[in-house]
Design a protein around this motif. Structure first.
Motif, mmCIF file in Angstrom:
data_model
loop_
_atom_site.group_PDB
_atom_site.id
_atom_site.type_symbol
_atom_site.label_atom_id
_atom_site.label_comp_id
_atom_site.label_asym_id
_atom_site.label_seq_id
_atom_site.Cartn_x
_atom_site.Cartn_y
_atom_site.Cartn_z
ATOM 1 N N GLN A 49 -41.629 15.248 42.635
ATOM 2 C CA GLN A 49 -40.682 14.802 43.657
ATOM 3 C C GLN A 49 -39.338 15.509 43.511
ATOM 4 N N ARG A 97 -43.470 5.036 44.071
ATOM 5 C CA ARG A 97 -42.511 4.545 43.076
ATOM 6 C C ARG A 97 -42.042 3.116 43.379
ATOM 7 N N LYS A 98 -42.028 2.764 44.673
ATOM 8 C CA LYS A 98 -41.566 1.427 45.057
ATOM 9 C C LYS A 98 -42.656 0.360 44.972
ATOM 10 N N ARG A 105 -51.711 1.203 43.452
ATOM 11 C CA ARG A 105 -50.999 2.328 42.836
ATOM 12 C C ARG A 105 -51.964 3.463 42.503
ATOM 13 N N GLU A 142 -42.141 8.599 46.952
ATOM 14 C CA GLU A 142 -41.126 7.535 46.991
ATOM 15 C C GLU A 142 -41.793 6.179 47.256
ATOM 16 N N LEU A 157 -42.718 12.096 39.260
ATOM 17 C CA LEU A 157 -41.266 12.204 39.385
ATOM 18 C C LEU A 157 -40.831 13.665 39.317
ATOM 19 N N SER A 199 -51.913 7.147 44.061
ATOM 20 C CA SER A 199 -51.807 8.285 43.148
ATOM 21 C C SER A 199 -52.884 9.330 43.444
ATOM 22 N N HIS A 237 -45.788 -2.813 39.873
ATOM 23 C CA HIS A 237 -46.708 -2.381 38.808
ATOM 24 C C HIS A 237 -47.944 -3.274 38.708
ATOM 25 N N ALA A 247 -46.586 8.480 36.172
ATOM 26 C CA ALA A 247 -45.337 8.331 36.937
ATOM 27 C C ALA A 247 -44.361 9.458 36.620
#
Length: 524
Positions: A293, A227-228, A237, A224, A290, A241, A231, A286
């Protein structure tokens, strides 16, 4: 010592295991000391009852002395003669601290058999053979499903159901079972609702850790957070990851037996991620994150969240019930029942209580402690002095001097601490009803006139004793008073600053009012 005291307190619930050990040892001193401790607790209990019975106290004190301490005692505990003499001198009237010297002594005596018993238990436990046994879970749902499989015609179909259908059916049944436990008013709660309630989230986190399932929530929160992220922060990021991949995408969690994903979902994810080698070396997309998650969220919402909500609901019902019972119980009891708390503390930490009494009777330590508590409250300093004066009054009772001298001492204590000419009249922190009882029944209560008040003050001061011990452990004995005086000076400066600020504010308000009135008078 603390461990032994806790066990002695629970000895009756354990079937007097330690007492039997002392009896079987053949050591009379151990056995007599164990018996003395229990009889001594019965003596202490007499001082915490709602109504004090001086005759019972006197009788129990004489029984303890004759049975365990007197020179001809049939269950002698081996106390030194000088200590026996001190107890004998104070036996009439008997107070709660009469046998402190004897209790302190027998606790050190009992420590030896206690250590031997613990060692013997450890040795016996080491001889127990550990046998590993694997058992198959047998439940109503499993038997029903097994019966359905046996009815199926084809062995091929049966094996495929056993491999794929059975776990999924069991999972579905488990999910329904978990959801049934949730109360109707909480049935609509999901993970998103929980995330926005910090207190609830912390409780859910503790619940998961208790059930060794904290990894699910950690994984969901990390994804989460990823994702926030903006970019444009490519480096952050990528780093996040990789961190998620290293922490969760391994055979210990997501690709292991305790994975939130089914075997089919694991294979599908492996395929969409480009295979095991690709997942190991490349950063995750991503879309893949997802998917992970969603798998984790499904298990959290279908399995753990219902269990947590059901558990919390049962807990809240229990707390409400307990609070209701407590309030009802408190209404029935009178003010004197507050001594029960002291009693429990006494039983579980009698060595600390005795040490604290000794400290209050030591002029140097008492002075240091008095300075320490003066920083904690306005009346606590007086409490130390009051406790000491009551002890002097007790000594006066034991000296068997004339009644006029004893009455003078009682009057002096009352005039100084309970009905002072200097306001406030009550100079110590005790309930008003208790002070009123002393004033009204001072002639009826006899030598126990200050019993309740002294116990109240003792319980209040004892709360600060561990803090004081910690404070003085970091300082040399000759620097303790200096450090306390410096703290007191800082506190006084701070207090004076606040007082000055209040005065300035009051002056400003008064000036504003005068200005307003003169302005109004000018134009009316």
């Amino acid at each position: 010592m603390e461990s032994m005291l806790q066990s002695l307190y629970l000895e009756n619930r354990a079937g007097y295991y330690f007492t039997h050990f002392c009896e079987k040892s053949g050591n009379k001193l151990w056995k007599n000391s164990a018996y003395f401790w229990f009889d001594l607790q019965a003596y202490h209990q007499l001082f915490y009852q709602e109504t004090l019975h001086p005759f019972k106290i006197c009788k129990q004190a004489q029984f303890l002395y004759a049975t365990y301490i007197a020179p001809s005692a049939n269950m002698d505990i081996g106390l030194h003669q000088s200590k026996k003499n001190l107890i004998y001198q104070k036996i009439d009237p008997a107070f709660e601290d009469l046998f402190d010297l004897a209790e302190e002594y027998i606790l050190t005596v009992l420590l030896e058999p206690w250590m031997k018993m613990v060692e013997a238990d450890k040795y016996t436990y080491g001889k127990v053979e550990l046998v590993e046994e694997t058992r198959q879970l047998d439940s109503m749902y499993f038997r029903k499903l097994q019966a359905l499989h046996q009815e199926s015609g084809s062995k091929k179909d049966e094996s495929s159901v056993a491999d794929a259908g059975l776990p999924s059916c069991l999972d579905a049944l488990k999910e329904d079972q978990h959801l049934c436990q949730v109360p109707k008013e909480l049935a609509g709660t999901n993970l998103s609702d929980l995330i926005h309630d910090k207190e609830k989230l912390e409780q859910f986190w503790d619940f998961l850790n208790e059930h060794s399932a904290g990894m699910d929530l950690m994984c969901w929160l990390d994804i989460e957070q990823f994702r926030k992220m903006l970019h444009k922060d490519k480096e952050k990021r990528e780093e996040k990851s990789k961190d998620i991949k290293n922490k969760y995408l391994n055979k210990k969690y997501f690709f292991g037996p305790n994975s939130p994903a089914t075997r089919e979902q694991q294979e599908q994810l492996m395929h969409s991620g480009g295979g095991w080698g690709q997942i190991l070396h490349d950063r995750l997309s991503a879309a893949v994150l997802l998917e992970i998650q969603q798998c984790v969220q499904k298990r959290l919402e279908k399995q753990w969240l219902p269990l947590f909500l059901a558990d919390e609901h049962r807990g809240s019902e229990g707390q409400i019930r307990d609070k209701t019972e407590d309030l009802a119980h408190q209404k029935q009891e009178k003010t004197t029942r507050m001594w029960k708390h002291v009693d429990n503390k006494w039983v579980s930490s009698s060595s600390e209580i005795i040490a604290f009494r000794k400290a209050l009777l030591n002029p140097v330590t008492a002075n240091q402690f008095q300075c320490f508590v003066s920083l904690k409250g306005d009346l606590l300093e007086n409490g130390v002095l009051f406790w000491q004066e009551v002890q002097k009054y007790k000594d006066l009772c034991h000296s068997h001097c004339d009644d006029a001298t004893v009455q003078k001492k009682i009057t002096a204590i009352i005039d100084c601490f309970i009905n002072s000419a200097v306001p406030p009249a009550l100079q110590i922190d005790i309930p008003t009803a208790q002070a009123k009882k002393i004033l009204e029944h001072r002639k009826e209560l006899g030598p126990y006139i200050f019993r309740e008040a002294q116990m109240t003050i003792f319980a209040l001061l004892f709360k600060f004793w561990p803090k004081f011990c910690k404070f003085r452990s970091n300082l040399a004995s000759d620097k303790i008073l200096f450090a306390l005086e410096r703290k007191k000076g800082k506190k006084m400066q701070k207090k004076e600053g606040k007082t000055a600020e209040v005065r300035v504010t009051k002056f400003q308000v008064t000036a504003d009012k005068l200005h307003k009135n003169s302005f109004m008078n000018k134009y009316t």
